[in-house]
Design a protein around this motif. Structure first.
Motif, PDB file in Angstrom:
ATOM      1  N   VAL A 135      19.146 -43.216 -35.829  1.00 12.31           N
ATOM      2  CA  VAL A 135      18.330 -43.898 -36.834  1.00 12.31           C
ATOM      3  C   VAL A 135      17.380 -44.800 -36.056  1.00 12.31           C
ATOM      4  CG1 VAL A 135      18.323 -45.513 -38.777  1.00 12.31           C
ATOM      5  CG2 VAL A 135      20.187 -43.847 -38.538  1.00 12.31           C
ATOM      6  N   VAL A 136      16.096 -44.784 -36.437  1.00 16.48           N
ATOM      7  CA  VAL A 136      15.095 -45.576 -35.731  1.00 16.48           C
ATOM      8  C   VAL A 136      14.284 -46.390 -36.728  1.00 16.48           C
ATOM      9  CG1 VAL A 136      13.129 -45.508 -34.157  1.00 16.48           C
ATOM     10  CG2 VAL A 136      14.848 -43.737 -34.026  1.00 16.48           C
ATOM     11  N   TYR A 137      14.119 -47.666 -36.410  1.00 18.06           N
ATOM     12  CA  TYR A 137      13.258 -48.537 -37.200  1.00 18.06           C
ATOM     13  C   TYR A 137      12.017 -48.802 -36.357  1.00 18.06           C
ATOM     14  CZ  TYR A 137      11.809 -52.668 -39.918  1.00 18.06           C
ATOM     15  OH  TYR A 137      11.116 -53.582 -40.673  1.00 18.06           O
ATOM     16  N   VAL A 138      10.845 -48.458 -36.875  1.00 19.97           N
ATOM     17  CA  VAL A 138       9.593 -48.572 -36.133  1.00 19.97           C
ATOM     18  C   VAL A 138       8.657 -49.541 -36.840  1.00 19.97           C
ATOM     19  CG1 VAL A 138       7.582 -47.331 -35.237  1.00 19.97           C
ATOM     20  CG2 VAL A 138       9.816 -46.192 -35.311  1.00 19.97           C
ATOM     21  N   LEU A 139       8.279 -50.598 -36.118  1.00 21.57           N
ATOM     22  CA  LEU A 139       7.256 -51.533 -36.574  1.00 21.57           C
ATOM     23  C   LEU A 139       6.019 -51.317 -35.723  1.00 21.57           C
ATOM     24  CD1 LEU A 139       9.578 -54.591 -36.919  1.00 21.57           C
ATOM     25  CD2 LEU A 139       8.143 -53.726 -38.749  1.00 21.57           C
ATOM     26  N   TYR A 140       4.967 -52.023 -36.008  1.00 25.21           N
ATOM     27  CA  TYR A 140       3.728 -51.847 -35.243  1.00 25.21           C
ATOM     28  C   TYR A 140       3.871 -52.260 -33.784  1.00 25.21           C
ATOM     29  CZ  TYR A 140       3.019 -56.859 -35.633  1.00 25.21           C
ATOM     30  OH  TYR A 140       3.191 -58.217 -35.540  1.00 25.21           O
ATOM     31  N   ASP A 141       4.880 -53.097 -33.465  1.00 20.77           N
ATOM     32  CA  ASP A 141       5.000 -53.595 -32.097  1.00 20.77           C
ATOM     33  C   ASP A 141       6.373 -53.391 -31.463  1.00 20.77           C
ATOM     34  OD1 ASP A 141       6.422 -55.386 -33.638  1.00 20.77           O
ATOM     35  OD2 ASP A 141       5.618 -57.169 -32.652  1.00 20.77           O
ATOM     36  N   ARG A 142       7.283 -52.682 -32.132  1.00 21.85           N
ATOM     37  CA  ARG A 142       8.622 -52.483 -31.568  1.00 21.85           C
ATOM     38  C   ARG A 142       9.332 -51.291 -32.194  1.00 21.85           C
ATOM     39  NH1 ARG A 142      10.721 -58.148 -32.416  1.00 21.85           N
ATOM     40  NH2 ARG A 142       8.498 -58.478 -32.322  1.00 21.85           N
ATOM     41  N   VAL A 143      10.334 -50.821 -31.450  1.00 18.50           N
ATOM     42  CA  VAL A 143      11.154 -49.697 -31.892  1.00 18.50           C
ATOM     43  C   VAL A 143      12.614 -50.073 -31.672  1.00 18.50           C
ATOM     44  CG1 VAL A 143      11.801 -47.302 -31.409  1.00 18.50           C
ATOM     45  CG2 VAL A 143       9.415 -47.974 -31.281  1.00 18.50           C
ATOM     46  N   LEU A 144      13.424 -49.902 -32.697  1.00 27.75           N
ATOM     47  CA  LEU A 144      14.858 -50.156 -32.585  1.00 27.75           C
ATOM     48  C   LEU A 144      15.571 -48.846 -32.886  1.00 27.75           C
ATOM     49  CD1 LEU A 144      17.256 -52.099 -32.251  1.00 27.75           C
ATOM     50  CD2 LEU A 144      17.116 -52.524 -34.696  1.00 27.75           C
ATOM     51  N   LEU A 145      16.178 -48.245 -31.854  1.00 27.65           N
ATOM     52  CA  LEU A 145      16.847 -46.955 -31.994  1.00 27.65           C
ATOM     53  C   LEU A 145      18.346 -47.159 -31.914  1.00 27.65           C
ATOM     54  CD1 LEU A 145      15.810 -43.605 -30.504  1.00 27.65           C
ATOM     55  CD2 LEU A 145      18.165 -44.327 -30.253  1.00 27.65           C
ATOM     56  N   THR A 146      19.068 -46.614 -32.880  1.00 28.41           N
ATOM     57  CA  THR A 146      20.526 -46.676 -32.891  1.00 28.41           C
ATOM     58  C   THR A 146      21.067 -45.259 -32.854  1.00 28.41           C
ATOM     59  OG1 THR A 146      20.443 -48.685 -34.236  1.00 28.41           O
ATOM     60  CG2 THR A 146      22.545 -47.522 -34.122  1.00 28.41           C
ATOM     61  N   ARG A 147      21.877 -44.969 -31.858  1.00 30.29           N
ATOM     62  CA  ARG A 147      22.475 -43.645 -31.713  1.00 30.29           C
ATOM     63  C   ARG A 147      23.771 -43.610 -32.503  1.00 30.29           C
ATOM     64  NH1 ARG A 147      21.853 -39.290 -27.594  1.00 30.29           N
ATOM     65  NH2 ARG A 147      23.042 -37.668 -28.608  1.00 30.29           N
ATOM     66  N   LEU A 148      24.009 -42.530 -33.227  1.00 26.85           N
ATOM     67  CA  LEU A 148      25.242 -42.357 -33.987  1.00 26.85           C
ATOM     68  C   LEU A 148      25.976 -41.123 -33.469  1.00 26.85           C
ATOM     69  CD1 LEU A 148      23.877 -43.037 -37.587  1.00 26.85           C
ATOM     70  CD2 LEU A 148      25.098 -44.616 -36.106  1.00 26.85           C
ATOM     71  N   TYR A 149      27.285 -41.084 -33.712  1.00 29.67           N
ATOM     72  CA  TYR A 149      28.118 -39.983 -33.246  1.00 29.67           C
ATOM     73  C   TYR A 149      28.968 -39.466 -34.400  1.00 29.67           C
ATOM     74  CZ  TYR A 149      26.636 -41.762 -28.749  1.00 29.67           C
ATOM     75  OH  TYR A 149      25.864 -42.180 -27.692  1.00 29.67           O
ATOM     76  N   PRO A 150      29.431 -38.227 -34.317  1.00 31.61           N
ATOM     77  CA  PRO A 150      30.178 -37.643 -35.434  1.00 31.61           C
ATOM     78  C   PRO A 150      31.383 -38.457 -35.889  1.00 31.61           C
ATOM     79  CG  PRO A 150      29.670 -35.946 -33.832  1.00 31.61           C
ATOM     80  CD  PRO A 150      29.234 -37.256 -33.230  1.00 31.61           C
ATOM     81  N   GLU A 151      32.057 -39.139 -34.968  1.00 33.59           N
ATOM     82  CA  GLU A 151      33.254 -39.880 -35.351  1.00 33.59           C
ATOM     83  C   GLU A 151      32.953 -41.229 -36.008  1.00 33.59           C
ATOM     84  OE1 GLU A 151      32.354 -40.592 -30.978  1.00 33.59           O
ATOM     85  OE2 GLU A 151      32.526 -38.835 -32.228  1.00 33.59           O
TER      86      GLU A 151
END
Length: 198
Positions: free
Chosen positions: A149-165
Motif C-alpha cells: 500500500v502506498v500513500y503518495v503526496l506531492y512531496d513524499r511517498v510512504l510505502l508499506t509492504r504487506l505479507y500473506p500472513e
C-alpha cells in the motif's frame, strides 16, 4: 557492433569507477593489453566476458553493446507522477519518478498501470490518534493478497509492504491532506484511490 563506440564507453565507465586498466583486467582475469585494445576500438570483448564486464563497470549490457548510455530526461521532482514496478520473479517493488529503464532478475519491467478500485478491494479509513487507519476488505492468502500500500503526496511517498500472513491494514500518519492511495493486489494489479484524505 561499433568497436570504437564500445571502446569509448568502456573507457568512460572505467574512469567513472576510478579503475585502472590493470584493475579491470585483474577482475576479468585477462591482460591489461586486452582492455587497452578495446578502449582503442581495435576489438570488442568476447561474448563470454560481457556479463562480468557489465558487473565490474556497473552498466547495462544492452547499453554497452550499443556503445552509448542515453541519459533520461532530468527528474523534475514530480513525485506525484511516481511509477511502480513489480518483478514477476522475486516480487521486488521498484519505483521511478521519471522515465527509466528498470530491470530485475534479468527482466525488463514495465510500469504498472493503475486501474480504478473494485468492490472486491473496498477500503475503510478511520482517524486514530494521529494516524489514518486503513483496512482493506481482502483475504490475505499465499496466492492472492495485497502486496503493498502506498500513500503518495506531492512531496513524499510512504510505502508499506504487506505479507500473506498479515491483515490487510496499514496506518498512515496524518501529515497533510490530499494525496493518492495505491494498493497492489497480486491477482488484480495496481489500484488507485484518490481524495480519501481531504
Amino acid at each position: 557492433m561499433d568497436c570504437a563506440k564500445v571502446g569509448r564507453l568502456i573507457f568512460q565507465l572505467r574512469k567513472e569507477k576510478g579503475l585502472t586498466q590493470q584493475q579491470v583486467a585483474d577482475l576479468l582475469n585477462i591482460s591489461n593489453k586486452t582492455i587497452s585494445k578495446w578502449e582503442c576500438g581495435l576489438g570488442c570483448p568476447d561474448v563470454t566476458l560481457w556479463s562480468e564486464l557489465a558487473a565490474v563497470l556497473g552498466a547495462d549490457i544492452q547499453k554497452m553493446l550499443e556503445g552509448k548510455l542515453d541519459p533520461n530526461l532530468p527528474d523534475v521532482g514530480k513525485i506525484d507522477k511516481i511509477q511502480f514496478y513489480v518483478c514477476p520473479a522475486c516480487g521486488n517493488i521498484l519505483t521511478s519518478t521519471g522515465s527509466a529503464s528498470i530491470s530485475c532478475c534479468g527482466r525488463k519491467l514495465r510500469p504498472l498501470k493503475p486501474v480504478p478500485h473494485t468492490a472486491e478491494h473496498e477500503i475503510t479509513v478511520q482517524e486514530m490518534d494521529i494516524d489514518y487507519y486503513i483496512s482493506i476488505r481482502h483475504d490475505m492468502m499465499k496466492d492472492h493478497y495485497i502486496s503493498f500500500v502506498v500513500y503518495v503526496l506531492y512531496d513524499r511517498v510512504l510505502l508499506t509492504r504487506l505479507y500473506p500472513e498479515q491483515s490487510a491494514e496499514v496506518r498512515i500518519p496524518m501529515i497533510k491532506t490530499g494525496g493518492d492511495l495505491y494498493l497492489y493486489c497480486t491477482k488484480h494489479g495496481l489500484q488507485k484511490y484518490s481524495d480519501l484524505f481531504n
